[in-house]
Design an enzyme around this catalytic site. Structure first.
Site, PDB file in Angstrom:
ATOM      1  N   LYS A  57     -12.418  -4.235  17.763  1.00 49.23           N
ATOM      2  CA  LYS A  57     -11.028  -4.608  18.040  1.00 49.23           C
ATOM      3  C   LYS A  57     -10.574  -4.196  19.442  1.00 49.23           C
ATOM      4  O   LYS A  57      -9.388  -4.235  19.757  1.00 49.23           O
ATOM      5  CB  LYS A  57     -10.111  -4.009  16.974  1.00 49.23           C
ATOM      6  CG  LYS A  57     -10.517  -4.483  15.569  1.00 49.23           C
ATOM      7  CD  LYS A  57      -9.428  -4.346  14.552  1.00 49.23           C
ATOM      8  CE  LYS A  57      -9.869  -4.948  13.212  1.00 49.23           C
ATOM      9  NZ  LYS A  57      -8.822  -4.934  12.184  1.00 49.23           N
ATOM     10  N   ASN A  73       0.852  -1.180   0.000  1.00 47.54           N
ATOM     11  CA  ASN A  73       0.000   0.000   0.000  1.00 47.54           C
ATOM     12  C   ASN A  73       0.893   1.238   0.000  1.00 47.54           C
ATOM     13  O   ASN A  73       2.103   1.134   0.181  1.00 47.54           O
ATOM     14  CB  ASN A  73      -0.944  -0.018   1.209  1.00 47.54           C
ATOM     15  CG  ASN A  73      -0.199  -0.102   2.523  1.00 47.54           C
ATOM     16  OD1 ASN A  73       0.458   0.841   2.942  1.00 47.54           O
ATOM     17  ND2 ASN A  73      -0.301  -1.262   3.189  1.00 47.54           N
ATOM     18  N   LYS A  75      12.353 -15.456  -8.883  1.00 48.39           N
ATOM     19  CA  LYS A  75      11.458 -14.577  -9.615  1.00 48.39           C
ATOM     20  C   LYS A  75      10.667 -15.373 -10.647  1.00 48.39           C
ATOM     21  O   LYS A  75      11.231 -16.133 -11.446  1.00 48.39           O
ATOM     22  CB  LYS A  75      12.239 -13.465 -10.314  1.00 48.39           C
ATOM     23  CG  LYS A  75      11.346 -12.522 -11.110  1.00 48.39           C
ATOM     24  CD  LYS A  75      12.138 -11.467 -11.864  1.00 48.39           C
ATOM     25  CE  LYS A  75      11.202 -10.602 -12.709  1.00 48.39           C
ATOM     26  NZ  LYS A  75      11.932  -9.589 -13.497  1.00 48.39           N
ATOM     27  N   LYS A  77     -14.811  -0.253  14.196  1.00 46.69           N
ATOM     28  CA  LYS A  77     -13.490  -0.830  14.445  1.00 46.69           C
ATOM     29  C   LYS A  77     -13.064  -0.629  15.893  1.00 46.69           C
ATOM     30  O   LYS A  77     -12.448  -1.503  16.503  1.00 46.69           O
ATOM     31  CB  LYS A  77     -12.469  -0.190  13.493  1.00 46.69           C
ATOM     32  CG  LYS A  77     -11.076  -0.782  13.585  1.00 46.69           C
ATOM     33  CD  LYS A  77     -10.156  -0.171  12.521  1.00 46.69           C
ATOM     34  CE  LYS A  77      -8.762  -0.773  12.590  1.00 46.69           C
ATOM     35  NZ  LYS A  77      -7.861  -0.206  11.544  1.00 46.69           N
ATOM     36  N   PHE A 123      -5.707   3.074  14.021  1.00 45.36           N
ATOM     37  CA  PHE A 123      -5.927   4.035  12.947  1.00 45.36           C
ATOM     38  C   PHE A 123      -6.920   3.448  11.953  1.00 45.36           C
ATOM     39  O   PHE A 123      -6.921   2.235  11.719  1.00 45.36           O
ATOM     40  CB  PHE A 123      -4.620   4.366  12.227  1.00 45.36           C
ATOM     41  CG  PHE A 123      -3.858   5.509  12.833  1.00 45.36           C
ATOM     42  CD1 PHE A 123      -3.709   6.701  12.141  1.00 45.36           C
ATOM     43  CD2 PHE A 123      -3.299   5.407  14.090  1.00 45.36           C
ATOM     44  CE1 PHE A 123      -3.005   7.771  12.698  1.00 45.36           C
ATOM     45  CE2 PHE A 123      -2.588   6.453  14.661  1.00 45.36           C
ATOM     46  CZ  PHE A 123      -2.443   7.643  13.955  1.00 45.36           C
ATOM     47  N   ASP A 173      -4.115  -6.722   4.389  1.00 50.55           N
ATOM     48  CA  ASP A 173      -5.210  -7.609   4.795  1.00 50.55           C
ATOM     49  C   ASP A 173      -4.997  -9.040   4.328  1.00 50.55           C
ATOM     50  O   ASP A 173      -5.475  -9.989   4.959  1.00 50.55           O
ATOM     51  CB  ASP A 173      -6.535  -7.090   4.230  1.00 50.55           C
ATOM     52  CG  ASP A 173      -6.888  -5.724   4.790  1.00 50.55           C
ATOM     53  OD1 ASP A 173      -6.928  -5.586   6.024  1.00 50.55           O
ATOM     54  OD2 ASP A 173      -7.120  -4.799   3.988  1.00 50.55           O
ATOM     55  N   PRO A 210      -2.098 -11.955   9.779  1.00 46.25           N
ATOM     56  CA  PRO A 210      -2.520 -11.746  11.171  1.00 46.25           C
ATOM     57  C   PRO A 210      -3.189 -10.389  11.369  1.00 46.25           C
ATOM     58  O   PRO A 210      -2.748  -9.379  10.822  1.00 46.25           O
ATOM     59  CB  PRO A 210      -1.200 -11.825  11.947  1.00 46.25           C
ATOM     60  CG  PRO A 210      -0.262 -12.583  11.066  1.00 46.25           C
ATOM     61  CD  PRO A 210      -0.654 -12.237   9.667  1.00 46.25           C
ATOM     62  N   ASP A 211      -4.268 -10.364  12.132  1.00 45.83           N
ATOM     63  CA  ASP A 211      -4.923  -9.117  12.524  1.00 45.83           C
ATOM     64  C   ASP A 211      -4.247  -8.659  13.814  1.00 45.83           C
ATOM     65  O   ASP A 211      -4.676  -8.966  14.921  1.00 45.83           O
ATOM     66  CB  ASP A 211      -6.423  -9.344  12.741  1.00 45.83           C
ATOM     67  CG  ASP A 211      -7.188  -8.028  12.885  1.00 45.83           C
ATOM     68  OD1 ASP A 211      -6.565  -7.033  13.295  1.00 45.83           O
ATOM     69  OD2 ASP A 211      -8.394  -8.006  12.596  1.00 45.83           O
TER      70      ASP A 211
END
Length: 403
Positions: free
Chosen positions: A350, A218, A297, A346, A332, A287, A313-314
């Site tokens: 969580k 990201n 490669k 959230k 965040f 995620d 993993p969360d």
């Protein structure tokens, strides 16, 4: 609603000691002026061997003072009294062994030391000297003694090639790092409300590799996490920063642990979780990850049209399950459109104590930007909107909110 720190109303007195690192002060003074701060400069007699008053008066747009100005009768009050009471913050850079010893014992024999004694505002110290000088027992004793005075703040010396060709400690912090500390002190007015606390922060975007050159990731640069680490350090905390690959350098005084994947971040966060008082998950954790990894490669023709994925993993949810009653967990939520509703969900799901909901579809905000805007929410129902500001200011507003 907090507003952006008004630097134009703040006054910073730069005191330059006699050392080769004095050249770095030119960049600092220029940066301060461009930021809208009022700047005044004092040079010791030995400082003038390295840099001229004309240079610093030009950069600060105001006369630079020397010992020759000390007792001139052109001022309404003694100059050291005038400057000492004028300043919101004093910065001594470079701080030499000689000036350090004088300040540690309350001596005053020049304009710089007299001005420090005639002031009550916070004072930021940036020492610079040869490694053997810095490591002398007497110098370290003076350094520790001076920092027991609550108004003095010290920036650690770095290590590297010094002007004497010695490689070691004693290198003065860079102008950019000193500038960040100045901003923090002007925001907090010297408050060390995180002293004795350990703050554990994650930063940046995780990378989940398909092969050695391709990954799912990201746009996060980790700048928000870096700002949080700087703010916590400047407020007196011990800081551990768990960060993904980044283009910035970690400031002195912060324990930095580099990671790449979500699994690596989870392992490090869990390792340091027990000793943390405040945990901030500002990292943008992936995620999902490619289900299969190739150690070589993959040729373009071998890339799957439909990439099989597996969950990662969360981390923040697991920390929420593991955290102790005295620990404070902040998450965040980077969102587009409605940022409040998903952030509240959230927060509860969580088991967070607070959450930062920040829009990533606003101009000059979110990923990659030096600025940010957000809404802070906590489990008691508080909501505070933070308008557009620098990420360092955002970090301080967050600590104001939770501390």
């Amino acid at each position: 609603m907090p507003s952006s720190t008004n630097l134009k109303s703040k006054r910073v007195l730069i005191c330059v000691g006699g050392g080769i690192a004095a050249y770095k002060v030119c960049e600092l003074v220029s940066t301060l002026f461009k930021s809208g701060l009022e700047v005044r400069v004092i040079l010791t007699k030995s400082a003038q061997e390295f840099i001229t008053p004309l240079t610093l008066s030009t950069l600060s747009r105001h006369q630079a003072y020397t010992d020759d100005n000390f007792w001139q009768p052109i001022y309404s009050r003694p100059l050291h009294i005038e400057l000492g009471q004028w300043a919101d913050l004093i910065v001594i850079a470079p701080l030499t062994a000689n000036t350090l010893a004088k300040l540690a014992y309350g001596m005053a024999d020049n304009l710089l030391t007299n001005t420090v004694l005639a002031s009550t505002c916070p004072a930021l110290l940036a020492p610079a000297m040869n490694t053997d000088m810095w490591e002398q027992v007497a110098v370290q004793r003076n350094w520790r003694q001076l920092l027991t005075d609550g108004r003095f703040y010290g920036i650690e010396t770095g290590s590297g090639l010094l002007a004497c060709d010695r490689i070691g400690a004693g290198r003065m912090a860079e102008a950019a790092e000193i500038f960040v500390y100045i901003q923090s002190l002007l925001h907090t007015q010297g408050n060390r409300d995180l002293a004795g606390k350990q703050v554990l922060i994650s930063a940046g975007g995780t990378r989940e590799f398909l092969d050695p050159v391709r990954f799912i990731g990201n746009p996060s640069t980790g700048k928000m996490g870096l700002a949080l680490a700087q703010a916590a350090l400047h407020r007196g905390a011990k800081v551990i920063l768990v960060h993904c690959p980044a283009s910035w350098d970690v400031p002195l005084g912060i324990e930095a642990i580099p990671v790449v994947s979500a699994e690596e971040m989870q392992q490090v966060m869990f390792k340091h979780l027990a000793n943390a008082d405040i945990i901030i998950m500002s990292a943008a954790v992936a995620d999902v990850k490619p289900r299969d990894y190739s150690s070589e490669k993959l040729p373009k023709r071998s890339l799957p049209e439909n990439l099989p994925l597996a969950p990662v993993p969360d981390i923040v949810a697991e920390i929420g399950n593991r955290k102790q009653p005295h620990q404070y967990l902040i998450g965040f939520a980077a969102q587009t459109g409605d940022i409040i509703t998903p952030a509240k969900e959230k927060l509860q799901r969580k088991k967070l104590d607070a959450i930062v909901a920040n829009p990533i579809d606003k101009v000059d905000s979110g990923f990659g930007s030096d600025n940010n805007q957000a809404v802070f929410l906590d489990k008691s129902g508080r909501e505070v909107e933070i308008p557009a500001c620098s990420k360092l200011e955002m970090a301080h507003y967050l600590f104001d909110f939770v501390v």
